[in-house]
Design a protein around this motif. Sequence first.
Motif, short mmCIF file in Angstrom:
data_model
loop_
_atom_site.label_atom_id
_atom_site.label_comp_id
_atom_site.label_asym_id
_atom_site.label_seq_id
_atom_site.Cartn_x
_atom_site.Cartn_y
_atom_site.Cartn_z
N TRP A 107 2.65 6.32 -8.54
CA TRP A 107 1.53 6.93 -7.81
C TRP A 107 0.21 6.70 -8.56
O TRP A 107 -0.81 6.34 -7.97
N THR A 108 0.24 6.89 -9.87
CA THR A 108 -0.95 6.67 -10.68
C THR A 108 -1.36 5.21 -10.65
O THR A 108 -2.56 4.88 -10.51
N ALA A 109 -0.39 4.30 -10.78
CA ALA A 109 -0.69 2.87 -10.79
C ALA A 109 -1.31 2.43 -9.47
O ALA A 109 -2.12 1.48 -9.44
N GLN A 110 -0.97 3.12 -8.38
CA GLN A 110 -1.50 2.78 -7.06
C GLN A 110 -2.83 3.47 -6.77
O GLN A 110 -3.39 3.33 -5.69
N GLY A 111 -3.34 4.25 -7.74
CA GLY A 111 -4.65 4.86 -7.58
C GLY A 111 -4.67 6.29 -7.11
O GLY A 111 -5.75 6.84 -6.86
N GLY A 112 -3.51 6.92 -6.98
CA GLY A 112 -3.47 8.31 -6.54
C GLY A 112 -3.58 9.29 -7.71
O GLY A 112 -3.55 8.90 -8.87
N ARG A 113 -3.71 10.58 -7.38
CA ARG A 113 -3.75 11.64 -8.39
C ARG A 113 -2.39 12.32 -8.44
O ARG A 113 -1.73 12.47 -7.42
N GLY A 120 -4.97 6.60 -0.56
CA GLY A 120 -6.30 6.37 -1.13
C GLY A 120 -6.44 7.11 -2.44
O GLY A 120 -5.53 7.83 -2.87
N PRO A 121 -7.57 6.95 -3.11
CA PRO A 121 -7.76 7.57 -4.43
C PRO A 121 -7.72 9.09 -4.40
O PRO A 121 -7.52 9.72 -5.44
N ARG A 150 0.86 -1.18 0.00
CA ARG A 150 0.00 0.00 0.00
C ARG A 150 0.89 1.23 0.00
O ARG A 150 1.45 1.60 1.02
N VAL A 193 -0.10 4.32 -1.45
CA VAL A 193 -0.89 5.54 -1.53
C VAL A 193 -2.02 5.45 -0.53
O VAL A 193 -2.66 4.40 -0.37
#
Length: 298
Positions: free
Chosen positions: A249-255, A228-229, A224, A226
């Motif tokens: 960061w993007t692959a982990q769901g962040g902006r 969260g989204p 984990r 990030v």
Amino acid sequence: MTERPRRAAVLGHPIGHSKSPMLHRAAYQYLGFNCTYDSLDVPEEDAAAFAASLRVPDPAEPQWAGLSVTMPLKSALLPAMDRLTATAADLQVLNTVTFEYTGAGVVLTGHNTDVAGIVNALRHAGARSTPRVVILGAGGTACAAVAAAGRLGAASVTVCARRFPARENGTAAVADVGRRTGTALELRPWTDAAALCADADVVISTLPPYGADALADALAAAPRAVAGPGAVLLDVAYNPWPSSIARVWTAQGGRIVPGLEMLLYQAVEQVRLFAGGKFRDENAVTNVMCDAVGAPRR
């Protein structure tokens, strides 16, 4: 009466990569501001001599409207200023110089628009209110990031330095900025960076290009990485883009917020200072600057 031409420039070393000329020239054209904007390569050891030359105007040249200042001159030009704005004084870092021509000579004022650039870029990205902020790095841009976190009403601010503990012009300077701006912060060693990022609402990487690549590898391997989204990463390095840490960061769901966004918003504030009464319609100025560098319109 024909408007008297002015001139402006971005200073740094090296400077060939700078996108500031594209941004400023587009804004000046939209505003009808008769001002050139160039790139000037000024090594740190030449900063004092260059500043001294500004006080002896060449009658054959247009008067200066302003200077944008990048590394390694953000601190080197401080002693040459006659005045500092409150933000530049708090940070002891400037990125902008304005000129006032008086009968007694030229008055130089140092400003820092990086703080506004960071704040506006993060707000545009939808960063949460009262965020938990982690800042990667402890240089001049990290000082601006600390002040920006304070303006965002951060619930907590943690600075992760690659060189720890304090050293000259390093974490000690960042801690001083926290005290001067009333922004409580915690200093942590680089070995804690991956775990801290996983719990942050906002991460601001102030490292140079490729400086966060090893951290990106650690985040990619973490279960984990990030929070969260809604978690936002602002990486001030915009070349190459996307950076390794931005991809993870993007692959982990962040902006993600590219450093170009920060550059854009701080440049809008510089144009406001340089163009004076010519400045109008901030949204339109921002959009023509976006067009100049291929960024999405606001």
